[in-house]
Write an enzyme that holds these catalytic residues in place. Sequence first.
Site, PDB file in Angstrom:
ATOM      1  N   ASN A 152       4.772  -8.174 -15.377  1.00  0.00           N
ATOM      2  CA  ASN A 152       5.675  -7.590 -14.396  1.00  0.00           C
ATOM      3  C   ASN A 152       7.080  -8.177 -14.429  1.00  0.00           C
ATOM      4  O   ASN A 152       8.016  -7.574 -13.932  1.00  0.00           O
ATOM      5  CB  ASN A 152       5.080  -7.737 -12.998  1.00  0.00           C
ATOM      6  CG  ASN A 152       4.631  -9.145 -12.696  1.00  0.00           C
ATOM      7  OD1 ASN A 152       3.800  -9.710 -13.416  1.00  0.00           O
ATOM      8  ND2 ASN A 152       5.175  -9.739 -11.659  1.00  0.00           N
ATOM      9  N   GLN A 180       1.116  -2.861 -13.705  1.00  0.00           N
ATOM     10  CA  GLN A 180       2.410  -2.396 -14.226  1.00  0.00           C
ATOM     11  C   GLN A 180       2.247  -1.303 -15.270  1.00  0.00           C
ATOM     12  O   GLN A 180       3.185  -0.547 -15.528  1.00  0.00           O
ATOM     13  CB  GLN A 180       3.195  -3.569 -14.837  1.00  0.00           C
ATOM     14  CG  GLN A 180       3.818  -4.511 -13.828  1.00  0.00           C
ATOM     15  CD  GLN A 180       4.927  -3.882 -13.004  1.00  0.00           C
ATOM     16  OE1 GLN A 180       5.562  -2.912 -13.403  1.00  0.00           O
ATOM     17  NE2 GLN A 180       5.172  -4.439 -11.839  1.00  0.00           N
ATOM     18  N   SER A 200      -2.372  -0.116  -8.842  1.00  0.00           N
ATOM     19  CA  SER A 200      -1.758  -0.052  -7.520  1.00  0.00           C
ATOM     20  C   SER A 200      -0.815   1.146  -7.456  1.00  0.00           C
ATOM     21  O   SER A 200       0.048   1.312  -8.317  1.00  0.00           O
ATOM     22  CB  SER A 200      -0.985  -1.349  -7.253  1.00  0.00           C
ATOM     23  OG  SER A 200      -0.319  -1.256  -6.016  1.00  0.00           O
ATOM     24  N   HIS A 202       1.738   2.108  -5.589  1.00  0.00           N
ATOM     25  CA  HIS A 202       3.193   2.074  -5.378  1.00  0.00           C
ATOM     26  C   HIS A 202       3.978   1.653  -6.619  1.00  0.00           C
ATOM     27  O   HIS A 202       5.208   1.662  -6.613  1.00  0.00           O
ATOM     28  CB  HIS A 202       3.555   1.198  -4.171  1.00  0.00           C
ATOM     29  CG  HIS A 202       3.481  -0.275  -4.390  1.00  0.00           C
ATOM     30  ND1 HIS A 202       4.614  -1.040  -4.616  1.00  0.00           N
ATOM     31  CD2 HIS A 202       2.444  -1.129  -4.420  1.00  0.00           C
ATOM     32  CE1 HIS A 202       4.244  -2.307  -4.762  1.00  0.00           C
ATOM     33  NE2 HIS A 202       2.937  -2.386  -4.647  1.00  0.00           N
ATOM     34  N   THR A 238     -12.754   1.931   7.135  1.00  0.00           N
ATOM     35  CA  THR A 238     -12.506   3.368   7.104  1.00  0.00           C
ATOM     36  C   THR A 238     -11.507   3.694   5.995  1.00  0.00           C
ATOM     37  O   THR A 238     -10.473   3.048   5.884  1.00  0.00           O
ATOM     38  CB  THR A 238     -11.971   3.843   8.471  1.00  0.00           C
ATOM     39  OG1 THR A 238     -12.955   3.514   9.452  1.00  0.00           O
ATOM     40  CG2 THR A 238     -11.721   5.340   8.484  1.00  0.00           C
ATOM     41  N   CYS A 326       7.713 -11.055  -5.577  1.00  0.00           N
ATOM     42  CA  CYS A 326       6.832 -11.913  -4.777  1.00  0.00           C
ATOM     43  C   CYS A 326       7.401 -13.307  -4.618  1.00  0.00           C
ATOM     44  O   CYS A 326       7.164 -13.976  -3.619  1.00  0.00           O
ATOM     45  CB  CYS A 326       5.462 -12.043  -5.420  1.00  0.00           C
ATOM     46  SG  CYS A 326       4.931 -10.607  -6.307  1.00  0.00           S
TER      47      CYS A 326
HETATM   48  C1  LIG Z   1       2.782  -5.565  -8.106  1.00  0.00           C
HETATM   49  C2  LIG Z   1       1.733  -6.224  -8.930  1.00  0.00           C
HETATM   50  C3  LIG Z   1       0.530  -6.663  -8.346  1.00  0.00           C
HETATM   51  C4  LIG Z   1       0.273  -6.575  -6.856  1.00  0.00           C
HETATM   52  O1  LIG Z   1       0.140  -5.262  -6.418  1.00  0.00           O
HETATM   53  P1  LIG Z   1       0.327  -4.933  -4.848  1.00  0.00           P
HETATM   54  O2  LIG Z   1      -0.139  -3.527  -4.728  1.00  0.00           O
HETATM   55  O3  LIG Z   1       1.791  -5.078  -4.573  1.00  0.00           O
HETATM   56  O4  LIG Z   1      -0.505  -5.895  -4.093  1.00  0.00           O
HETATM   57  C5  LIG Z   1      -0.420  -7.215  -9.172  1.00  0.00           C
HETATM   58  N1  LIG Z   1      -0.219  -7.354 -10.489  1.00  0.00           N
HETATM   59  C6  LIG Z   1       0.919  -6.946 -11.091  1.00  0.00           C
HETATM   60  C7  LIG Z   1       1.079  -7.104 -12.559  1.00  0.00           C
HETATM   61  C8  LIG Z   1       1.936  -6.378 -10.333  1.00  0.00           C
HETATM   62  O5  LIG Z   1       3.061  -5.991 -10.909  1.00  0.00           O
END
Ligand SMILES: *Cc1c(COP(=O)(O)O)cnc(C)c1O
Length: 380
Positions: A152, A180, A200, A202, A238, A326
Site C-alpha cells: 500500500n 490494494q 476491502s 473502499h 446483523t 494509518c
Molecule cells: C487499507 C488497507 C488495509 C485495511 O483496510 P481497511 O478496510 O481500511 O481496514 C489492509 N491492508 C492493506 C494492504 C491496505 O491497503
Amino acid sequence: MERMYFDNAATTRLSRRALAAMLPFMEGEQGNPSSLHSYAREARKALEQARTKIAGCLGAEAEEIVFTSGGSEGNNYLLRGAVAANHAKGRHVITSAVEHPSVLNTLYGLERQGSIELTVLPVDGYGRVSVVDVFAAMRPDTILISVMMANNEVGTLQPISSIGALCREQGILFHVDAVQAAGHIPVDMHALHADLLTISAHKFHGPRGMGAAYVKKGMAIFPLLTGGEQEKHRRAGTENVAGAVGMAEALLEQTEGMEEERLRIEALSTQLIDGILSTVPGCQLTGHRLERLPGIVSFLFDDVSADELLALLDMQGIAASAGSACTAGSNEPSHVLKAMGLLNGGRRAPLRLSLSRYTTNAEIEKVLSILPEVIHRLRR
Ligand SMILES: *Cc1c(COP(=O)(O)O)cnc(C)c1O
C-alpha cells in the site's frame, strides 16, 4: 481552487453505480436477513446475490466469501482464526516486513502473548520478498504464511502465485492481503493458490466499512466475532446488506473495465514517474518500476520535510500522502521504506501519489507542473 485527489491508496471515491445499487437498501423499511418475513427474504436475497457476484470476480465460490467490516477486520479474523484453529499442528508463522499494520501488529501481538513464533522476512530494495527466503524459513511446525499481494505504500507486487504454490506443496496455509490489489489487477484464488484472502470495498470505489474475507472451502477457522449464527457462524452480527450490495457492484464495475483502466492508469503513472524523475533533482522512485500496481507511485525527495511537502501540495490543491494513511501524523518513519533500506541517513521526504479511474490526464499535467516548483521552494 480546483482540488485533485491523489490519495486513492488511502481510500477511494464511492462509485455512482455502487451508490445507486445501495440506495434501495438504505431507505424505507428494511428487513433483518435473519428474520422470517418478506422484508427479510428480500434482504437475504440481496446479500446472497452480492456474495455470488463478489465470488465470481475472485474466482471463488459464494460459500467461501465471509462479509466483514473491511480489510483490518478481515486480516484479524483470518490470521487469528487460522492460528487458533491450527494450534495442535504447530505455532510457527511467516510474514514479511512490509505488511500492512493490520497484519504485522496482529502477528506481533500473537507472538507477544506466546500463541505463535514469528519469522518476519526481509525484502529487497524494491520491497519484494524472495521465494527462496520463504522456502528457507519454512519449518515442520509452520502453520501459516501471510504475504500481501501489493504494497500500500510503494505499490510493489509480491510473487504471490510462486509463494502460494510452495505453500500448497508443503501443506502450509497461505493468507494474502489483497486489499490494494482487488479491483485493480486480476485476483484469482486458483492462480494465487490462496487459502485465505482479504479485500476491502473502499479501496475499489465501494463503501467504507465493508469488506470480505475469502476462506477456502473445507477450511475450518475460528470466528473473530462470536454471537449469532450469521455468515454460517463465521461472523456474528446483523449483516450490512447495503454495504455488501455496494461492494459487489463496485467490484463488478472495476472488474468489467479492468484491463482498459489498468492500461490507462499505468500510462498516467508512468508519465508521473518519468516526469518527476526528469525534472526534480535529488529524487528517487521507491518501489518496483514494473512489478507494481498501476495506480501507486512513490518517491523520496532529498532535503525536504515530509510534513511541509504535504502541506504545500495541499495548499496547491494536491491531496497526496507520505505513505500510509494509518501512520500519518505518528512521525514514525515508514516500516516499509525502512525494510527496503531506504531510510539510512539524510532528511528525505516520502511522497505517495495514488491514482484511480477518476484521475485525468490534465491532473497529471498539473502535478508535473506544480511539484518541481514546490520541491524547489522547500529546499530554498
Ligand atoms: C487499507 C488497507 C488495509 C485495511 O483496510 P481497511 O478496510 O481500511 O481496514 C489492509 N491492508 C492493506 C494492504 C491496505 O491497503
